[in-house]
Design an enzyme around this catalytic site. Structure first.
Site, PDB file in Angstrom:
ATOM      1  CE1 TYR A   1      82.983  21.461 191.766  1.00 15.13           C
ATOM      2  CE2 TYR A   1      80.710  20.746 191.837  1.00 15.13           C
ATOM      3  CZ  TYR A   1      82.046  20.472 191.619  1.00 15.13           C
ATOM      4  OH  TYR A   1      82.431  19.214 191.251  1.00 15.13           O
TER       5      TYR A   1
ATOM      6  CD1 TRP B   1      77.635  21.954 189.366  1.00 14.92           C
ATOM      7  CD2 TRP B   1      76.106  21.968 187.726  1.00 14.92           C
ATOM      8  NE1 TRP B   1      77.907  20.900 188.524  1.00 14.92           N
ATOM      9  CE2 TRP B   1      76.985  20.888 187.503  1.00 14.92           C
ATOM     10  CE3 TRP B   1      75.076  22.179 186.818  1.00 14.92           C
ATOM     11  CZ2 TRP B   1      76.852  20.025 186.427  1.00 14.92           C
ATOM     12  CZ3 TRP B   1      74.948  21.313 185.744  1.00 14.92           C
ATOM     13  CH2 TRP B   1      75.827  20.253 185.553  1.00 14.92           C
TER      14      TRP B   1
END
Length: 769
Positions: A113, A115
Site C-alpha cells: 500500500y 506507506w
C-alpha cells in the site's frame, strides 16, 4: 553520555524529518529544528526498534511447509517454522516459478500500500512492483486508495484529477492571507495533516489557521467530532449526524438559490448542467424541495441554523473544504461532488483562499507549494498484465474469482490470482469486515509477506520474510511538496537476520534468472547515487547550486527550490476558461455530468443527490461508529511504539462516547466495553466525552487485530480494532471505494474476566528445520 554529546544522524519519516542517536544504550529521537509543530509519532521509534513484535528470522507456516500450496483454513492460527534464508528463498523462488509457468503473471497479485517508508529507494511498494514486473512480466494490480477511493474516480469526471484539486489548488498561505469563511465538512484535524508521504520538515497547518483566525477568518467545522478542527482555529462546531453532509450542502444550496444569493454569472460561464441540477434542488423532478426544513431532521441541524449559515457564505471569500473521511462511506462520491457545486454557486473557485479545496488538511502535502525540482523515484518497469481491481475490493476478488462487477462505466471480471505477494502494508489494518477478510485469505494458494513485525497479515502468511525498518538502512527522503531533501543515515544495525527488501528481491531475481533486469548491476548504495543524480542534474539545468552526492550526504540535507503558488488548474481556468479549460469532457465544472448519467447507476446519478444510507442506527446497533484515522501512529505502524502504547488505556484502544449515551448503559470513564454488530465484536476502553455528538461513538483504526480465539469464525478482537465491525461494500458502482469510516454498533460494559492482549506476542514456533 549527555544528549549534547550524542552523535545525532539525520533521517526522515512520513510524520516528520528528524535526527536520532544513542545515549546510554537507548535511542533518542529529536525533531528537525526547523519544524514549528513537530509530530509526537516520532517518539514511537525508541520502543519499536527492538520490540518483541519484530520478526528475527525467515518463517514458513507449518501447514504450507508440510502440505504445500493450497487453500487452508488454518491461516491465522497455525504455528511457524524458522528456516534459513537460503531455504526460504529457495522455496519462494520455486513457488513463483510454479505459478508463473502454470498461470502466467496473472497468477500473482502484487499487494502493498505504499506507506512503509519515506525513502525514495527503500519504498516497499515500488520494490515489489519492480520485482514482479522485471521477473514475471507483471502482476494483477490495484488502483486508487482506501483514503480517496471515491474521490479519485468522481473528481476527474467533474473538475479534474484529485492531485490538482487537493495539492495544487488552495494553499495554506492563501488561507492565512485571504479566506474570510472556511466551511470545513469533516474538519481539518491536525492528526491527519501531521503525516505526508515522503516526509515533511515543517508542519504549518496549525499556524496558518491561527493566523487566519487572528485576521478575522471564521472557521466552521461540520462533523460529529469537536476536535476535527484544532482549537487554534477558534472554530464554530456544527454537530451533524454522520453521513448526512450531502443533505446539508443541498439545503445550503437551496437557500442560496431561492434567495438569489448564488453567483449566476459564474455558473453560466464556468459550469455545465446547472439547470438540470436546479430542477432537482427545487423538487421539480421528485416533488421534494431540498430546503432547510427538509434537511433539518436528516442532519440534526436546525433549519434556521442552516439558512443563517448559507447567508453568511454569500458575497464573501468563502472556502468549502471536504475531508477524505466523508467519501469513505456509502455514496461517498456525493459530498465530494456536492461540495464542488456549493463552491461554484458561491463563485469563489480559483480565487486565492476561496472556492473549493478537496481534502485540505487530509495530509501534510495538501495546500503547499510544489517543488521546482521533481524528486527521483525507483523505476518500476512495465506491467504487461492488464487485470486490476479497485484496491478495496480485494476480499471480493479472493472470494469470487471470475465474478463480474461494475466500475466507472465498465463491467469487469475479478482476476483469479493463486499467489498474493505483500510488502509494506497491512490489510488487516485498512480493510473492512476483517472476519470476511480472514475467509478470503484462506482461499489463496500462497501468501507471501515482507514485514518488520508480526502483524495480523504476517500471521496469515505462508512465507514471512523479516525486513529492516527505516532506521536500519540508508535512503533519500523527499516529496514533491516539501523543500527539504534528507540524507537518511542508518541509525541502527538490522534486527536479527532482517534484510532490506532490495537485497531479498535481488537474490530472488537471481534465482529466477533475472538478476540484471532487476538490479541493473547496481548495489543499494549505487541506486541512491543514481537517483540523486537526477536531482543534481535538474538543479544544474536551472542554474542553481547543485552539491554532489557526497557533499549532500555529509551535510545531511538539501533545500530544494519551490515554485510560486499559482493556484493550479482552477486559477488558470478562472482567468481564462477558453484558453485553459479543465480536463473534463466539457472543459468546465460539470454540475450535471452526461458521462456519469450515461452509466445508469442508481447509486451515483448524473448530478449530486441525497441518497440515504442503507445502514442506519436501529435495533441491535443503535449508535453510529466513526472508525477514523488514529492520532498516535500512522495507520497501524508501530502500534507497539512508546507513544502509541502510552495513549492506550488498560492496554486497549480508547473509544469515545457522549455522557448521554454512557449513562443509560452504565458505562463510566475507564471501563472496558464491548462494541458489537452482526459482523463482529471488539473490546475497547471507554472515554466519556462531550466532544462527540450524542448517538455517536468513535474508535480509531490501527490497533493490531487480536482475536481471542482465532479458531472461531467471528472471534472477539480483544485489542480494539474497529474493522471487525465495518462493512466491506463499495461506495457505489462508479468508484467501488471503501466505506469503512462509518458503521453502526451497540456498546455495552464488559463485566467478565478480561482476556489477555497478545497482539504483540510472536506466534508459536515449531521446531526449526
Amino acid at each position: 553520555m549527555t544528549e549534547a554529546e550524542t552523535e545525532f544522524r539525520p533521517h526522515s519519516a512520513h510524520w516528520g524529518a528528524f535526527s536520532a542517536g544513542w545515549r546510554d544504550g537507548r535511542l533518542v529521537v529529536r525533531p528537525h529544528p526547523g519544524d514549528p509543530d513537530p509530530n509526537l509519532i516520532l517518539q514511537n521509534f525508541p520502543e519499536a526498534l527492538r520490540h518483541q513484535a519484530r520478526i528475527a528470522r525467515p518463517m514458513v507456516r507449518r501447514g504450507w511447509l508440510e502440505r504445500g500450496p493450497g487453500a487452508d483454513d488454518r491461516r491465522g492460527r497455525d504455528d511457524y517454522v524458522a528456516v534459513s534464508w537460503d531455504r526460504a528463498l529457495e522455496l519462494l523462488a520455486g513457488e513463483l516459478a510454479r505459478v508463473r509457468d502454470a498461470h502466467g503473471p496473472e497468477g500473482v497479485f502484487g499487494g502493498s500500500y505504499g506507506w512503509s517508508s519515506a525513502g525514495r529507494f527503500h519504498h516497499a511498494q515500488s520494490q515489489v512492483h519492480r520485482f514482479l514486473n522485471m521477473t514475471l512480466g507483471g502482476y494483477v494490480r490495484s488502483v486508487n486508495s482506501y483514503s480517496a477511493g471515491a474521490s479519485n474516480v468522481i473528481l476527474p469526471h467533474v473538475v479534474g484529477p484529485t492531485e490538482d484539486v487537493s495539492r495544487r489548488n488552495v494553499s495554506w498561505e492563501a488561507v492565512a492571507a485571504h479566506s474570510e469563511v472556511v466551511l470545513a465538512f469533516g474538519g481539518m484535524a491536525l492528526k491527519n495533516s501531521m503525516v505526508g508521504g515522503g516526509g515533511i520538515s515543517r508542519h504549518i497547518e496549525r499556524d496558518a489557521m491561527r493566523t487566519a483566525a487572528a485576521r478575522g477568518c471564521e472557521f466552521i467545522l461540520v462533523g460529529p467530532l469537536r476536535d476535527d478542527m484544532p482549537a487554534d482555529a477558534g472554530a464554530e462546531w456544527l454537530s451533524i449526524i454522520p453521513n448526512t453532509d450531502t443533505a446539508l450542502m443541498l439545503a445550503l444550496a437551496h437557500t442560496l438559490a431561492s434567495g438569489g444569493l448564488h453567483d449566476r454569472g459564474f455558473l453560466d460561464r464556468y459550469t455545465l448542467g446547472w439547470e438540470k441540477f436546479e430542477a432537482y434542488l427545487f423538487g421539480r423532478t421528485d416533488g421534494q424541495p431540498k430546503d432547510a426544513a427538509w434537511a433539518a431532521p436528516i442532519t440534526g441541524i436546525a433549519a434556521e441554523t442552516i439558512t443563517a449559515l448559507a447567508r453568511r457564505l454569500a458575497g464573501r471569500r468563502s472556502l468549502i473544504t471536504v475531508a477524505h473521511s466523508l467519501q469513505r462511506a456509502e455514496h461517498g462520491e456525493q459530498p465530494v461532488w456536492m461540495g464542488l457545486v456549493l463552491a461554484a454557486m458561491l463563485g469563489q473557485i480559483g480565487l486565492p483562499g476561496g472556492g473549493y479545496a478537496y481534502a485540505l488538511g487530509a495530509l501534510a502535502h495538501t495546500g503547499r507549494r510544489q517543488n521546482a525540482v521533481s524528486p527521483a523515484a525507483l523505476p518500476q518497469g512495465r506491467n504487461r498484465v492488464g487485470a486490476y481491481i479497485p484496491v478495496a475490493r480485494i476480499a471480493d476478488m479472493l472470494l469470487n474469482p471470475g465474478g463480474s462487477y461494475e466500475y466507472n462505466g465498465q463491467t469487469l471480471t475479478y482476476p483469479a490470482p493463486k499467489l498474493v505477494y505483500w510488502a509494506g502494508g497491512n490489510p488487516f489494518h485498512h480493510h473492512q469486515d476483517l472476519n470476511r477478510l480472514r475467509r478470503a485469505f484462506r482461499q489463496v494458494e500462497t501468501l507471501v509477506v515482507h514485514e518488520i513485525g508480526w502483524t495480523a497479515t504476517a500471521r496469515h502468511a505462508d512465507i514471512v520474510l523479516p525486513v529492516t525498518m527505516t532506521l536500519e538502512r540508508e535512503d533519500i527522503g523527499s516529496s514533491q511538496t516539501d523543500p527539504l531533501m534528507v540524507a537518511m543515515h542508518r541509525i541502527a544495525e538490522p534486527y536479527g537476520e532482517a534484510r532490506d527488501d532490495y537485497a531479498i528481491f535481488s537474490d530472488l531475481a537471481a534465482r529466477l534468472g533475472k538478476a540484471e533486469a532487476f538490479t541493473e548491476g547496481r548495489s543499494a548504495g549505487d541506486w541512491l547515487r543514481h537517483l540523486y543524480a537526477k536531482t543534481e542534474a535538474d538543479l544544474i539545468t536551472k542554474g542553481l547550486p547543485a552539491p554532489d552526492f557526497d557533499s549532500f550526504w555529509r551535510k545531511g540535507e538539501l533545500l530544494l527550490p519551490q515554485a510560486e503558488d499559482d493556484g493550479g488548474i482552477l486559477r488558470a481556468f478562472r482567468d481564462d476558461p477558453d484558453g485553459a479549460p479543465l480536463p473534463t469532457r466539457s472543459g468546465r465544472i460539470e454540475i450535471f455530468c452526461e458521462t456519469i448519467a450515461g452509466f445508469g447507476y442508481a447509486d451515483c446519478p448524473g448530478h449530486p443527490a441525497w441518497l440515504p444510507p442503507t445502514e442506519a442506527p436501529r435495533g441491535e446497533a443503535p449508535l453510529h461508529l466513526i472508525a477514523n484515522q488514529p492520532a498516535t501512529r500512522l495507520h497501524s505502524q508501530f502500534d507497539y511504539g512508546g507513544h502509541s502504547s502510552g495513549m492506550k488505556r488498560r492496554g486497549r484502544e480508547v473509544m469515545r462516547i457522549h455522557p448521554a449515551d454512557a449513562a443509560p448503559r452504565g458505562i463510566a470513564d475507564g471501563d472496558v466495553v464491548t462494541l458489537r454488530n452482526t459482523r463482529g465484536a471488539c473490546l475497547a476502553t471507554a472515554s466519556v466525552s462531550e466532544d462527540i455528538r450524542p448517538g455517536v461513538v468513535q474508535l480509531p483504526t490501527g490497533a493490531w487485530y487480536d482475536p481471542e480465539d482465532p479458531a472461531e469464525e467471528n472471534p472477539l478482537c480483544v485489542h480494539g480494532n474497529p474493522n471487525v465491525l465495518t462493512r466491506d461494500a463499495g461506495t457505489s458502482r462508479l468508484a467501488q471505494g471503501c466505506t469503512g469510516q462509518i458503521t453502526t454498533v451497540e456498546v455495552t460494559r464488559f463485566t467478565g474476566n478480561l482476556p489477555p492482549i497478545r497482539a504483540f506476542v510472536p506466534p508459536d514456533l515449531a521446531a526449526a528445520e
